[in-house]
Motif scaffolding. Structure first.
Motif, PDB file in Angstrom:
ATOM      1  N   LEU A   1      -6.182  -8.707   3.503  1.00  0.00           N
ATOM      2  CA  LEU A   1      -6.308  -7.690   2.446  1.00  0.00           C
ATOM      3  C   LEU A   1      -6.971  -6.437   2.993  1.00  0.00           C
ATOM      4  CD1 LEU A   1      -7.370  -9.291  -0.969  1.00  0.00           C
ATOM      5  CD2 LEU A   1      -5.207  -8.230  -0.356  1.00  0.00           C
ATOM      6  N   SER A   2      -7.966  -6.617   3.836  1.00  0.00           N
ATOM      7  CA  SER A   2      -8.673  -5.485   4.438  1.00  0.00           C
ATOM      8  C   SER A   2      -7.721  -4.652   5.305  1.00  0.00           C
ATOM      9  CB  SER A   2      -9.847  -5.997   5.265  1.00  0.00           C
ATOM     10  OG  SER A   2     -10.589  -4.945   5.784  1.00  0.00           O
TER      11      SER A   2
ATOM     12  N   LEU B   1      -6.763 -19.231  -5.336  1.00  0.00           N
ATOM     13  CA  LEU B   1      -6.925 -17.781  -5.334  1.00  0.00           C
ATOM     14  C   LEU B   1      -5.578 -17.088  -5.421  1.00  0.00           C
ATOM     15  CD1 LEU B   1      -9.504 -17.728  -2.429  1.00  0.00           C
ATOM     16  CD2 LEU B   1     -10.011 -17.411  -4.848  1.00  0.00           C
TER      17      LEU B   1
ATOM     18  N   TYR C   1      -3.489 -13.500  -4.959  1.00  0.00           N
ATOM     19  CA  TYR C   1      -3.475 -12.180  -4.330  1.00  0.00           C
ATOM     20  C   TYR C   1      -2.257 -11.449  -4.865  1.00  0.00           C
ATOM     21  CZ  TYR C   1      -6.883 -14.411  -1.369  1.00  0.00           C
ATOM     22  OH  TYR C   1      -7.994 -15.082  -0.928  1.00  0.00           O
TER      23      TYR C   1
ATOM     24  N   PRO D   1     -12.000  -5.280  -5.177  1.00  0.00           N
ATOM     25  CA  PRO D   1     -10.543  -5.332  -5.014  1.00  0.00           C
ATOM     26  C   PRO D   1      -9.865  -6.234  -6.043  1.00  0.00           C
ATOM     27  CG  PRO D   1     -11.528  -6.908  -3.529  1.00  0.00           C
ATOM     28  CD  PRO D   1     -12.660  -6.264  -4.306  1.00  0.00           C
ATOM     29  N   GLN D   2     -10.549  -6.547  -7.133  1.00  0.00           N
ATOM     30  CA  GLN D   2     -10.000  -7.507  -8.091  1.00  0.00           C
ATOM     31  C   GLN D   2      -9.537  -6.848  -9.384  1.00  0.00           C
ATOM     32  OE1 GLN D   2     -12.424 -10.779 -10.037  1.00  0.00           O
ATOM     33  NE2 GLN D   2     -11.454 -11.892  -8.342  1.00  0.00           N
TER      34      GLN D   2
ATOM     35  N   ALA E   1      -7.320 -14.560   4.419  1.00  0.00           N
ATOM     36  CA  ALA E   1      -6.825 -13.740   3.308  1.00  0.00           C
ATOM     37  C   ALA E   1      -7.647 -12.469   3.121  1.00  0.00           C
ATOM     38  CB  ALA E   1      -6.796 -14.554   2.026  1.00  0.00           C
ATOM     39  N   LYS E   2      -8.965 -12.571   3.212  1.00  0.00           N
ATOM     40  CA  LYS E   2      -9.818 -11.382   3.021  1.00  0.00           C
ATOM     41  C   LYS E   2      -9.562 -10.351   4.105  1.00  0.00           C
ATOM     42  CE  LYS E   2     -12.224 -12.778  -0.566  1.00  0.00           C
ATOM     43  NZ  LYS E   2     -11.966 -12.237  -1.862  1.00  0.00           N
ATOM     44  N   THR E   3      -9.415 -10.802   5.345  1.00  0.00           N
ATOM     45  CA  THR E   3      -9.143  -9.880   6.449  1.00  0.00           C
ATOM     46  C   THR E   3      -7.756  -9.263   6.301  1.00  0.00           C
ATOM     47  OG1 THR E   3     -10.558 -11.215   7.868  1.00  0.00           O
ATOM     48  CG2 THR E   3      -9.099  -9.653   8.961  1.00  0.00           C
TER      49      THR E   3
ATOM     50  N   ASP F   1      -6.864 -10.666  -6.548  1.00  0.00           N
ATOM     51  CA  ASP F   1      -7.350  -9.744  -5.525  1.00  0.00           C
ATOM     52  C   ASP F   1      -6.151  -8.937  -5.014  1.00  0.00           C
ATOM     53  OD1 ASP F   1      -9.898 -10.689  -5.769  1.00  0.00           O
ATOM     54  OD2 ASP F   1      -9.887 -11.863  -3.926  1.00  0.00           O
TER      55      ASP F   1
ATOM     56  N   SER G   1      -5.483  -2.752   3.111  1.00  0.00           N
ATOM     57  CA  SER G   1      -6.229  -1.702   2.406  1.00  0.00           C
ATOM     58  C   SER G   1      -6.464  -0.511   3.324  1.00  0.00           C
ATOM     59  CB  SER G   1      -7.575  -2.237   1.907  1.00  0.00           C
ATOM     60  OG  SER G   1      -7.373  -3.182   0.881  1.00  0.00           O
TER      61      SER G   1
END
Length: 192
Positions: free
Chosen positions: A87-88, A59, A61, A15-16, A83-85, A29, A91
């Motif tokens: 983004l998920s 980081l 985004y 995702p980057q 943040a990862k969740t 990201d 997505s």
């Protein structure tokens, strides 16, 4: 805070992305909704950004639209969502789909996102309900949501459970008037 990055798209590996701004490359990201709309390598790009400063990292985004960035920031406010969740989630669901799921309190849509379990989905639906960013996105599809809410309520009143109502509503055309949608839903339910 870095609010926007404009430069040349130097690399993209989901995702980057790597954006070259006058010789400095920024690793950013992005959610897949933004990733799919990226230009070809070597072309100019502009992304709205969110900078997260942690003890061990800084980081970035990136987002293709303001509504996506606002939704990301609202997701970060939910306890248990990092943040990862976030983004998920963005997505797996567009902001409008997420808004519709929040408005209808459809946990099934949320748990389909990788990394989101039932308890996290319930918390997310509870904490995001009524937040202005999602209400704004909902207004763009308000007719569709109000029709689906009316159909759902009618089916529940007739004794069908939430699972049956959700399953049959996915088979209906979005532009049907409420009475036609209910009639078609009942026909589909009687066949099954």
């Amino acid at each position: 805070m870095i609010g926007r990055i404009t430069g040349v798209l130097a690399a993209k590996q989901p995702p980057q992305v790597l954006v070259d701004c006058n010789g400095i490359g920024y690793e950013i990201d992005v959610p897949m909704s933004t990733f799919y709309n990226l230009p070809a390598l070597g072309e100019k790009i502009s992304l709205l950004t969110h900078l997260a400063i942690r003890e061990d990292a800084h980081l970035l985004y990136g987002f293709g639209s303001e509504i996506e960035r606002m939704a990301f920031r609202e997701l970060l406010k939910v306890s248990g969502i990092g943040a990862k969740t976030a983004l998920s989630v963005l997505s797996g669901l567009s902001v409008n789909d997420l808004s519709a799921a929040i408005a209808a309190q459809e946990i099934g849509r949320i748990v389909k996102v990788p990394g989101i379990g039932k308890k996290t989905a319930e918390r997310l639906l509870l904490e995001l309900r009524g937040r202005p960013v999602f209400a704004g996105a909902i207004s763009a599809v308000a007719g569709e949501i109000s029709v689906s809410d009316d159909v759902r309520q009618a089916l529940l009143a007739l004794g069908y459970n939430d699972k049956e109502a959700t399953a049959v509503m996915q088979k209906l055309a979005a532009d049907l008037p409420v009475s036609d949608a209910i009639r078609q839903a009942l026909k589909l339910l009687s066949k099954g």
